[in-house]
Enzyme design. Structure first.
Site, PDB file in Angstrom:
ATOM      1  N   SER A  42       0.834  -1.199   0.000  1.00  0.00           N
ATOM      2  CA  SER A  42       0.000   0.000   0.000  1.00  0.00           C
ATOM      3  C   SER A  42       0.867   1.247   0.000  1.00  0.00           C
ATOM      4  O   SER A  42       1.982   1.231   0.520  1.00  0.00           O
ATOM      5  CB  SER A  42      -0.921  -0.010   1.230  1.00  0.00           C
ATOM      6  OG  SER A  42      -1.860   1.033   1.148  1.00  0.00           O
ATOM      7  N   ASP A  43       0.336   2.304  -0.610  1.00  0.00           N
ATOM      8  CA  ASP A  43       1.044   3.576  -0.633  1.00  0.00           C
ATOM      9  C   ASP A  43       0.018   4.699  -0.545  1.00  0.00           C
ATOM     10  O   ASP A  43      -1.072   4.596  -1.123  1.00  0.00           O
ATOM     11  CB  ASP A  43       1.859   3.727  -1.924  1.00  0.00           C
ATOM     12  CG  ASP A  43       2.775   4.933  -1.873  1.00  0.00           C
ATOM     13  OD1 ASP A  43       3.750   4.891  -1.088  1.00  0.00           O
ATOM     14  OD2 ASP A  43       2.520   5.915  -2.584  1.00  0.00           O
ATOM     15  N   THR A  44       0.347   5.743   0.195  1.00  0.00           N
ATOM     16  CA  THR A  44      -0.580   6.855   0.403  1.00  0.00           C
ATOM     17  C   THR A  44       0.108   8.177   0.087  1.00  0.00           C
ATOM     18  O   THR A  44       1.258   8.388   0.477  1.00  0.00           O
ATOM     19  CB  THR A  44      -1.072   6.871   1.871  1.00  0.00           C
ATOM     20  OG1 THR A  44      -1.721   5.629   2.145  1.00  0.00           O
ATOM     21  CG2 THR A  44      -2.054   8.008   2.116  1.00  0.00           C
TER      22      THR A  44
END
Length: 196
Positions: free
Chosen positions: A73-75
């Site tokens: 995941s990346d934000t």
């Protein structure tokens, strides 16, 4: 296929969120290169990095460990088409918070699920609008002094004391925290893993 999840993240927030699924999981921290050369949309950006993180962890696993689904995941925070990553220092954190205060910005979280054995993957992302309260410089500096902005995209954490500077959101709260759980649970169904 076993129901084991392999979280490709060192983020304490993501680790807490994955626990809420009540499924067996392990943590494998990804050291993936997070630089992106070409210009891409925020959605493509977080999807690319999410998949890269999961793929990097897949390469690190031993043959015995290659069972289950790797979750990357990346934000990112986006204000007026500018991607705001993690601040490099307190001055950078101040610059970001000053720009965000009194405005609405977007938070994008990408999710990649990769079958550890076969490499088959699904990738998606979620976006939430966040409104931030107007703040005096003094408030911004006090917030920076808490240390919370240090390793956060956009220099704030909605699940911490940063909640006091957010006046509203439109969309999925967990996208802002860094792991959109509703989206992830739907994606896991592609691998016959049901959260509920």
């Amino acid at each position: 296929m076993t129901n084991k999840l392999i979280l490709a993240s060192s983020s304490p927030r993501r680790q807490e969120l994955i626990q809420s699924f009540g499924l067996p999981y392990i943590i494998r921290v990804s050291d993936a290169d997070e630089t992106v050369a070409q210009k891409m949309s925020p959605g493509q950006f977080v999807e690319t990095l999410s998949l890269r993180k999961a793929a990097t962890v897949r390469e690190m696993l031993t043959l015995e460990e290659k069972n289950g689904v790797i979750i990357g995941s990346d934000t990112i925070v986006v204000l007026n088409d500018e991607i705001l990553g993690k601040p490099v220092d307190e001055q950078d954190a101040h610059r970001m918070l000053k720009a965000l205060q009194g405005n609405t910005h977007q938070v994008y979280s990408g999710v990649a699920c990769v079958d550890a054995a076969t490499g088959r993957h699904v990738v998606s992302h979620s976006m939430t609008h966040v409104r931030m309260k107007p703040m005096a410089d003094e408030q911004i500096y006090r917030y920076i002094a808490t240390g919370e902005p240090r390793d956060k995209a956009g220099s704030y954490a909605i699940q911490g004391i940063g909640a006091t500077i957010v006046s509203g959101i439109e969309g999925d709260y967990f996208t802002v925290v860094g792991l959109p759980l509703a989206l992830l649970s739907d994606m896991l169904l592609e691998f016959e893993i049901a959260v509920l």
